[in-house]
Design a protein around this motif. Structure first.
Motif, PDB file in Angstrom:
ATOM      1  N   LEU A 221      40.597  65.448  23.778  1.00  0.00           N
ATOM      2  CA  LEU A 221      40.811  64.660  24.987  1.00  0.00           C
ATOM      3  C   LEU A 221      42.216  64.067  25.014  1.00  0.00           C
ATOM      4  CD1 LEU A 221      37.468  62.631  25.174  1.00  0.00           C
ATOM      5  CD2 LEU A 221      38.025  64.763  26.347  1.00  0.00           C
ATOM      6  N   THR A 222      42.688  63.764  26.204  1.00  0.00           N
ATOM      7  CA  THR A 222      43.944  63.028  26.326  1.00  0.00           C
ATOM      8  C   THR A 222      43.712  61.570  25.958  1.00  0.00           C
ATOM      9  OG1 THR A 222      43.581  62.385  28.632  1.00  0.00           O
ATOM     10  CG2 THR A 222      44.615  64.548  28.228  1.00  0.00           C
ATOM     11  N   LEU A 223      44.778  60.844  25.700  1.00  0.00           N
ATOM     12  CA  LEU A 223      44.657  59.419  25.376  1.00  0.00           C
ATOM     13  C   LEU A 223      44.036  58.640  26.526  1.00  0.00           C
ATOM     14  CD1 LEU A 223      48.025  58.737  23.493  1.00  0.00           C
ATOM     15  CD2 LEU A 223      45.734  59.054  22.514  1.00  0.00           C
ATOM     16  N   ASP A 224      44.379  59.002  27.753  1.00  0.00           N
ATOM     17  CA  ASP A 224      43.788  58.329  28.908  1.00  0.00           C
ATOM     18  C   ASP A 224      42.286  58.589  28.993  1.00  0.00           C
ATOM     19  OD1 ASP A 224      46.195  57.236  29.666  1.00  0.00           O
ATOM     20  OD2 ASP A 224      46.619  58.743  31.210  1.00  0.00           O
ATOM     21  N   GLN A 225      41.886  59.830  28.733  1.00  0.00           N
ATOM     22  CA  GLN A 225      40.455  60.152  28.744  1.00  0.00           C
ATOM     23  C   GLN A 225      39.717  59.386  27.644  1.00  0.00           C
ATOM     24  OE1 GLN A 225      40.984  64.419  28.367  1.00  0.00           O
ATOM     25  NE2 GLN A 225      40.277  64.774  30.472  1.00  0.00           N
ATOM     26  N   GLN A 226      40.323  59.327  26.447  1.00  0.00           N
ATOM     27  CA  GLN A 226      39.709  58.577  25.353  1.00  0.00           C
ATOM     28  C   GLN A 226      39.574  57.103  25.708  1.00  0.00           C
ATOM     29  OE1 GLN A 226      42.055  59.313  21.843  1.00  0.00           O
ATOM     30  NE2 GLN A 226      41.113  61.309  21.449  1.00  0.00           N
ATOM     31  N   ALA A 227      40.614  56.533  26.299  1.00  0.00           N
ATOM     32  CA  ALA A 227      40.604  55.108  26.639  1.00  0.00           C
ATOM     33  C   ALA A 227      39.487  54.796  27.632  1.00  0.00           C
ATOM     34  CB  ALA A 227      41.958  54.692  27.202  1.00  0.00           C
ATOM     35  N   GLU A 228      39.283  55.666  28.601  1.00  0.00           N
ATOM     36  CA  GLU A 228      38.229  55.435  29.596  1.00  0.00           C
ATOM     37  C   GLU A 228      36.853  55.468  28.947  1.00  0.00           C
ATOM     38  OE1 GLU A 228      36.553  57.269  33.828  1.00  0.00           O
ATOM     39  OE2 GLU A 228      38.349  58.112  32.897  1.00  0.00           O
ATOM     40  N   LEU A 229      36.626  56.457  28.073  1.00  0.00           N
ATOM     41  CA  LEU A 229      35.338  56.558  27.402  1.00  0.00           C
ATOM     42  C   LEU A 229      35.109  55.395  26.440  1.00  0.00           C
ATOM     43  CD1 LEU A 229      35.167  60.399  26.694  1.00  0.00           C
ATOM     44  CD2 LEU A 229      33.831  59.102  28.355  1.00  0.00           C
ATOM     45  N   ILE A 230      36.150  54.961  25.753  1.00  0.00           N
ATOM     46  CA  ILE A 230      36.030  53.811  24.850  1.00  0.00           C
ATOM     47  C   ILE A 230      35.628  52.564  25.636  1.00  0.00           C
ATOM     48  CG2 ILE A 230      37.354  52.195  23.414  1.00  0.00           C
ATOM     49  CD1 ILE A 230      38.920  54.629  22.372  1.00  0.00           C
ATOM     50  N   SER A 231      36.271  52.354  26.778  1.00  0.00           N
ATOM     51  CA  SER A 231      35.948  51.193  27.605  1.00  0.00           C
ATOM     52  C   SER A 231      34.488  51.211  28.034  1.00  0.00           C
ATOM     53  CB  SER A 231      36.859  51.162  28.839  1.00  0.00           C
ATOM     54  OG  SER A 231      36.518  50.087  29.688  1.00  0.00           O
ATOM     55  N   GLN A 232      34.014  52.378  28.459  1.00  0.00           N
ATOM     56  CA  GLN A 232      32.621  52.505  28.878  1.00  0.00           C
ATOM     57  C   GLN A 232      31.663  52.260  27.715  1.00  0.00           C
ATOM     58  OE1 GLN A 232      32.433  56.446  30.543  1.00  0.00           O
ATOM     59  NE2 GLN A 232      33.636  55.921  32.356  1.00  0.00           N
ATOM     60  N   ALA A 233      31.980  52.810  26.541  1.00  0.00           N
ATOM     61  CA  ALA A 233      31.105  52.667  25.375  1.00  0.00           C
ATOM     62  C   ALA A 233      31.041  51.220  24.905  1.00  0.00           C
ATOM     63  CB  ALA A 233      31.588  53.569  24.239  1.00  0.00           C
ATOM     64  N   TYR A 234      32.191  50.562  24.848  1.00  0.00           N
ATOM     65  CA  TYR A 234      32.205  49.146  24.443  1.00  0.00           C
ATOM     66  C   TYR A 234      31.371  48.315  25.413  1.00  0.00           C
ATOM     67  CZ  TYR A 234      35.580  49.143  20.574  1.00  0.00           C
ATOM     68  OH  TYR A 234      36.201  49.311  19.355  1.00  0.00           O
ATOM     69  N   SER A 235      31.529  48.580  26.720  1.00  0.00           N
ATOM     70  CA  SER A 235      30.774  47.839  27.723  1.00  0.00           C
ATOM     71  C   SER A 235      29.277  48.040  27.541  1.00  0.00           C
ATOM     72  CB  SER A 235      31.209  48.284  29.119  1.00  0.00           C
ATOM     73  OG  SER A 235      30.441  47.631  30.113  1.00  0.00           O
ATOM     74  N   THR A 236      28.855  49.277  27.309  1.00  0.00           N
ATOM     75  CA  THR A 236      27.436  49.572  27.119  1.00  0.00           C
ATOM     76  C   THR A 236      26.863  48.820  25.930  1.00  0.00           C
ATOM     77  OG1 THR A 236      27.622  51.779  28.106  1.00  0.00           O
ATOM     78  CG2 THR A 236      25.781  51.414  26.592  1.00  0.00           C
ATOM     79  N   LEU A 237      27.586  48.812  24.824  1.00  0.00           N
ATOM     80  CA  LEU A 237      27.080  48.185  23.600  1.00  0.00           C
ATOM     81  C   LEU A 237      27.120  46.663  23.683  1.00  0.00           C
ATOM     82  CD1 LEU A 237      28.670  50.759  21.167  1.00  0.00           C
ATOM     83  CD2 LEU A 237      26.216  50.405  21.514  1.00  0.00           C
ATOM     84  N   TYR A 238      28.141  46.117  24.331  1.00  0.00           N
ATOM     85  CA  TYR A 238      28.159  44.667  24.527  1.00  0.00           C
ATOM     86  C   TYR A 238      27.052  44.242  25.476  1.00  0.00           C
ATOM     87  CZ  TYR A 238      32.436  43.503  21.951  1.00  0.00           C
ATOM     88  OH  TYR A 238      33.359  43.279  20.952  1.00  0.00           O
ATOM     89  N   GLN A 239      26.786  45.034  26.508  1.00  0.00           N
ATOM     90  CA  GLN A 239      25.693  44.715  27.425  1.00  0.00           C
ATOM     91  C   GLN A 239      24.351  44.749  26.714  1.00  0.00           C
ATOM     92  OE1 GLN A 239      25.899  47.225  30.913  1.00  0.00           O
ATOM     93  NE2 GLN A 239      27.957  46.527  31.451  1.00  0.00           N
ATOM     94  N   ALA A 240      24.245  45.575  25.679  1.00  0.00           N
ATOM     95  CA  ALA A 240      23.014  45.628  24.881  1.00  0.00           C
ATOM     96  C   ALA A 240      22.852  44.396  23.999  1.00  0.00           C
ATOM     97  CB  ALA A 240      22.995  46.888  24.025  1.00  0.00           C
ATOM     98  N   GLY A 241      23.926  43.592  23.873  1.00  0.00           N
ATOM     99  CA  GLY A 241      23.849  42.356  23.112  1.00  0.00           C
ATOM    100  C   GLY A 241      24.632  42.330  21.816  1.00  0.00           C
ATOM    101  N   ALA A 242      25.405  43.383  21.543  1.00  0.00           N
ATOM    102  CA  ALA A 242      26.163  43.419  20.294  1.00  0.00           C
ATOM    103  C   ALA A 242      27.097  42.216  20.182  1.00  0.00           C
ATOM    104  CB  ALA A 242      26.976  44.707  20.207  1.00  0.00           C
ATOM    105  N   HIS A 243      27.154  41.626  18.986  1.00  0.00           N
ATOM    106  CA  HIS A 243      28.103  40.542  18.739  1.00  0.00           C
ATOM    107  C   HIS A 243      29.533  41.066  18.682  1.00  0.00           C
ATOM    108  CE1 HIS A 243      24.294  38.905  16.959  1.00  0.00           C
ATOM    109  NE2 HIS A 243      24.699  37.830  17.593  1.00  0.00           N
ATOM    110  N   TYR A 244      29.681  42.262  18.132  1.00  0.00           N
ATOM    111  CA  TYR A 244      30.976  42.931  18.016  1.00  0.00           C
ATOM    112  C   TYR A 244      30.758  44.423  18.262  1.00  0.00           C
ATOM    113  CZ  TYR A 244      32.322  38.696  15.403  1.00  0.00           C
ATOM    114  OH  TYR A 244      32.558  37.396  15.022  1.00  0.00           O
ATOM    115  N   VAL A 245      31.831  45.103  18.618  1.00  0.00           N
ATOM    116  CA  VAL A 245      31.816  46.565  18.721  1.00  0.00           C
ATOM    117  C   VAL A 245      33.078  47.091  18.047  1.00  0.00           C
ATOM    118  CG1 VAL A 245      31.788  48.582  20.254  1.00  0.00           C
ATOM    119  CG2 VAL A 245      30.539  46.503  20.906  1.00  0.00           C
ATOM    120  N   VAL A 246      32.932  48.174  17.295  1.00  0.00           N
ATOM    121  CA  VAL A 246      34.070  48.840  16.652  1.00  0.00           C
ATOM    122  C   VAL A 246      34.020  50.324  17.004  1.00  0.00           C
ATOM    123  CG1 VAL A 246      34.256  47.188  14.749  1.00  0.00           C
ATOM    124  CG2 VAL A 246      32.753  49.189  14.516  1.00  0.00           C
ATOM    125  N   ASP A 247      35.141  50.997  16.840  1.00  0.00           N
ATOM    126  CA  ASP A 247      35.177  52.437  17.113  1.00  0.00           C
ATOM    127  C   ASP A 247      34.283  53.203  16.140  1.00  0.00           C
ATOM    128  OD1 ASP A 247      37.010  51.878  19.088  1.00  0.00           O
ATOM    129  OD2 ASP A 247      38.696  52.901  18.124  1.00  0.00           O
TER     130      ASP A 247
END
Length: 269
Positions: A221-247
């Motif tokens: 993936l391009t860096l822009d594509q990775q950044a978009e997916l990372i943002s979505q994944a972090y949001s999903t896991l924080y919405q689930a209640g995670a105290h922290y999220v890491v790559d």
């Protein structure tokens, strides 16, 4: 004693199997073999983290899957249907899981650091015992040997999103306070498991189900594509209640240190 005593780690997507590929592809294959019925990989990922029988049943309850199933068979999936798919799923999964038993890059180094801090390594999985008995020895050959592991069908109350597997690790490891545990998981049910067990819960974004790509697919993936997916994944896991999220668990040392400092101050999850 306000110190971190243990981490409780998920398996696929957290420690092994970059992208949590082994279980999702087999759900698709099991539906196909058992009933010549098609589900997509994206649909297969929706209940990820649950025990596998419950995962199959939940797939059948998805509105889009249920609609296609009723159009094809005239009624919704029954528990007997789930049993048939599960029986097809099990040998396929056992064969597949050993192909994805190598730890994700950098994870063993994190585990070595945790051990150096006198932190025990517990683990649990949505995989049933028969699958874990195939996976665990192969992962051990690659160097991953947790102090305990619990499978999704080991306990009478059930598995995720309930707290039981995480709490069984507490018992087996002799942990004195659940607030001294950190649960790492790449799925929403796994985050809930840690929270309901009273533990610090940390989401795994890039290597797990939240993104669901193999390492090769991710690197393409391009860096822009990775950044978009990372943002979505972090949001999903924080919405689930995670105290922290890491790559990746490979990146978790600083988060563990921060939680250690918070426990030393007497803070609880």
């Amino acid at each position: 004693m306000n110190k971190i005593e243990a981490v409780i780690l998920d398996w696929a997507g957290t420690v092994v199997d970059y992208g949590s590929v082994a279980p999702t592809s087999i759900f698709v294959e099991a539906f196909k073999q058992a009933f010549n019925f098609d589900i997509s990989l994206s649909e297969a990922r929706i209940p990820m983290g649950m025990g596998k029988w419950d995962h199959i049943k939940t797939l059948g309850l998805l509105p889009q899957v249920d609609a296609r199933w009723r159009a094809r068979f005239g009624q919704s999936m029954t528990d007997n249907t789930v049993d048939q798919i599960y029986k097809t799923f099990m040998p396929l999964q056992i064969a597949k899981v050993v192909e994805h038993a190598e730890p994700i890059a950098g994870v063993l180094e994190t585990l070595e650091w945790l051990t150096s801090q006198n932190i025990k390594i517990g683990s649990c999985s949505g995989y049933p015992r028969a699958v874990m008995e195939a996976l665990v020895p192969v992962a051990a050959d690659f160097g991953y040997k947790p102090d305990s592991y619990v499978a999704s069908d080991d306990l009478a109350p059930g598995s995720r999103p309930g707290p039981w597997m995480a709490l069984q690790n507490v018992i087996e490891l002799g942990v004195k306070d659940v607030a001294n545990c950190i649960k790492f998981d790449d799925s929403a049910p796994g985050i809930t498991e840690g929270l309901t067990a009273g533990m610090w819960s940390v989401g795994i974004a890039v290597t797990g189900n939240a993104i669901g790509l193999t390492e090769q697919e991710w690197q393409a993936l391009t860096l822009d594509q990775q950044a978009e997916l990372i943002s979505q994944a972090y949001s999903t896991l924080y919405q689930a209640g995670a105290h922290y999220v890491v790559d990746s668990l490979a990146d978790a040392t600083l988060v563990v240190q921060e939680i250690m400092a918070r426990r030393a101050r007497g803070e609880r999850p």
